[in-house]
Enzyme design. Structure first.
Site, mmCIF file in Angstrom:
data_model
loop_
_atom_site.group_PDB
_atom_site.id
_atom_site.type_symbol
_atom_site.label_atom_id
_atom_site.label_comp_id
_atom_site.label_asym_id
_atom_site.label_seq_id
_atom_site.Cartn_x
_atom_site.Cartn_y
_atom_site.Cartn_z
ATOM 1 N N ARG A 82 0.826 -1.223 0.000
ATOM 2 C CA ARG A 82 0.000 0.000 0.000
ATOM 3 C C ARG A 82 0.853 1.264 0.000
ATOM 4 O O ARG A 82 0.472 2.285 0.578
ATOM 5 C CB ARG A 82 -0.948 0.048 1.208
ATOM 6 C CG ARG A 82 -2.029 -1.001 1.217
ATOM 7 C CD ARG A 82 -3.154 -0.597 2.178
ATOM 8 N NE ARG A 82 -3.944 -1.750 2.569
ATOM 9 C CZ ARG A 82 -4.150 -2.140 3.825
ATOM 10 N NH1 ARG A 82 -3.628 -1.454 4.829
ATOM 11 N NH2 ARG A 82 -4.885 -3.195 4.090
ATOM 12 N N TYR B 81 -14.848 -11.996 -0.458
ATOM 13 C CA TYR B 81 -15.611 -10.795 -0.785
ATOM 14 C C TYR B 81 -16.794 -11.115 -1.697
ATOM 15 O O TYR B 81 -17.870 -10.532 -1.567
ATOM 16 C CB TYR B 81 -14.703 -9.765 -1.464
ATOM 17 C CG TYR B 81 -13.671 -9.164 -0.548
ATOM 18 C CD1 TYR B 81 -14.002 -8.119 0.320
ATOM 19 C CD2 TYR B 81 -12.357 -9.625 -0.545
ATOM 20 C CE1 TYR B 81 -13.053 -7.552 1.160
ATOM 21 C CE2 TYR B 81 -11.402 -9.070 0.288
ATOM 22 C CZ TYR B 81 -11.758 -8.036 1.142
ATOM 23 O OH TYR B 81 -10.831 -7.476 1.979
ATOM 24 N N ARG C 295 -6.989 11.428 -5.689
ATOM 25 C CA ARG C 295 -8.253 10.689 -5.508
ATOM 26 C C ARG C 295 -9.445 11.648 -5.522
ATOM 27 O O ARG C 295 -10.493 11.328 -6.085
ATOM 28 C CB ARG C 295 -8.211 9.916 -4.188
ATOM 29 C CG ARG C 295 -9.507 9.151 -3.915
ATOM 30 C CD ARG C 295 -9.364 8.187 -2.762
ATOM 31 N NE ARG C 295 -10.642 7.650 -2.343
ATOM 32 C CZ ARG C 295 -10.786 6.627 -1.518
ATOM 33 N NH1 ARG C 295 -9.721 6.023 -1.029
ATOM 34 N NH2 ARG C 295 -11.981 6.206 -1.179
ATOM 35 N N ASP D 199 -6.739 -2.574 -7.397
ATOM 36 C CA ASP D 199 -7.400 -3.208 -6.260
ATOM 37 C C ASP D 199 -7.620 -4.669 -6.591
ATOM 38 O O ASP D 199 -7.863 -5.010 -7.750
ATOM 39 C CB ASP D 199 -8.740 -2.522 -5.965
ATOM 40 C CG ASP D 199 -9.299 -2.944 -4.616
ATOM 41 O OD1 ASP D 199 -10.052 -3.944 -4.581
ATOM 42 O OD2 ASP D 199 -8.981 -2.310 -3.595
ATOM 43 N N ARG E 219 -3.363 6.351 1.129
ATOM 44 C CA ARG E 219 -3.970 7.489 1.819
ATOM 45 C C ARG E 219 -3.046 8.218 2.786
ATOM 46 O O ARG E 219 -3.375 9.317 3.242
ATOM 47 C CB ARG E 219 -5.220 7.008 2.581
ATOM 48 C CG ARG E 219 -6.366 6.621 1.666
ATOM 49 C CD ARG E 219 -7.564 6.115 2.443
ATOM 50 N NE ARG E 219 -7.310 4.819 3.056
ATOM 51 C CZ ARG E 219 -8.170 4.195 3.848
ATOM 52 N NH1 ARG E 219 -9.333 4.769 4.140
ATOM 53 N NH2 ARG E 219 -7.886 3.006 4.345
#
Length: 355
Positions: free
Chosen positions: A27, A154, A40, A77, A31
């Protein structure tokens, strides 16, 4: 064939001699970087950012502009695959990924098909190509996918879960249905990763984020079996250059020998296992990646340096170590602390690579 200016990461994965231990972060484009948050915001939302090759290229390169990292990783992703299968991926503000059409009914599961990555995931391949061009062979580019089981979690739950109750109910009540999903997922991942390699990815990582939630027997049957299929189906060379791969099962410390036996080039370690112990168990077969606790990056600069030193010392002298965190970097991490960590890895690791 073009030569990389910095191939330390690739050589470490292949357990070849290096002058220092290479480092990148799971990652690393994310963020915790203010410039990522600005990009973003321009994209409108996370999924739009992933599906825009120009912006995906921009954010992939952002951490490399700040830190002297030894590899870039494609910004994307893992859930692009089930989205391409028609499950309707969306992201709720503050709630993470969700699917409009999770797999619950047998007819839905039986109807699942392998999407063509060059059609349904073209935006990913375009991003890989653009990133490779923008990197100009400065450092290698890592492509990636989720593992078949992690994707299935998921796809069946419809979102992230604390206990994977729906997945596990299917595993024990209707294992043939879960195996069908996993078989389709494995075939899809093979096609997807090979397309990334064709587009320019120079190393591959399989993220088995939720494999550690399984029992010993279930992990081998429902997760590792399909990871092994993927490893067997991956292109190991492209244009005469070796393409190494990494398998990372979070919570997989009990199964390191089994993971190493899949034929992978490197095993990723979470922070719960001592890397020196892992090296004694499997380090003569594969390279190791890891495994600083991401929370160390909330500490003082001296503590960060000391903890980096402890990981390097535990691995010890020799080749085959790629430094990383034991999981993804927290969004609340200070970029200045990342500078301290990367510098410490590069400086302190040289003593372990003397000829």
């Amino acid at each position: 064939m073009t030569t990389l200016k910095n191939d330390t990461f690739i050589r470490a994965l292949l357990r070849q001699p290096t002058e220092y231990t290479p480092v990148w972060l799971m990652r690393q484009a994310g963020r915790y970087l203010p410039e990522y948050n600005q990009t973003r915001a321009r994209a409108g939302d996370f999924l739009s950012l992933c599906k825009n090759p120009d912006l995906a290229t921009e954010v992939t390169l952002q951490p490399l502009a700040r830190f002297p990292l030894d590899a870039a990783i494609l910004f994307s992703d893992i859930l692009t695959i089930p989205d391409a299968m028609g499950l309707g991926l969306y992201f709720s503000q503050g709630e993470g990924p969700k699917f409009e059409r999770p797999l619950r009914e047998e007819w839905e599961i039986r109807g699942l098909t392998v999407p063509d990555p060059d059609v349904h995931l073209r935006y990913v391949m375009d991003a890989v190509s653009q990133i490779r061009k923008a990197l100009d062979n400065s450092v290698p580019l890592i492509g990636f996918s989720g593992s078949p089981f992690t994707l299935a979690c998921y796809m069946i739950e419809g979102s992230s879960s604390s206990d994977f109750a729906t997945v596990k109910a299917m595993l024990y009540q209707r294992p043939e249905l879960l195996h069908h999903i996993l078989d389709i997922n494995a075939k899809t991942v093979i096609a997807y990763l090979n397309a990334q390699i064709e587009s320019g990815a120079q190393a591959i990582m399989i993220f088995d984020t939720w494999g550690g939630a399984l029992s010993h027997a279930a992990y081998h049957e429902f997760s590792l079996h399909y990871i092994q299929q993927i490893i067997s189906g991956l292109k190991r060379e492209h244009n005469g250059v070796k393409i190494p791969n990494i398998v990372f099962t979070k919570g997989g410390g009990n199964w390191l020998e089994s993971i190493a036996a899949t034929g992978c080039d490197a095993v990723g370690l979470d922070w719960a296992i001592d890397i020196g112990t892992a090296r004694k168990r499997i380090g003569d077969k594969v390279a190791l990646q890891g495994n600083l606790d991401p929370s160390v990056l909330f500490a003082t600069l001296d503590t960060i340096r000391n903890e980096v030193g402890a990981v390097l010392k535990s691995f010890g002298h020799g080749n085959g170590h790629v430094f990383n965190l034991g999981h993804g970097i927290s969004q609340f991490t200070s970029p200045e602390n990342v500078v301290a960590m990367v510098d410490a890895v590069h400086q302190l690791s040289k003593q372990y690579h003397t000829k």
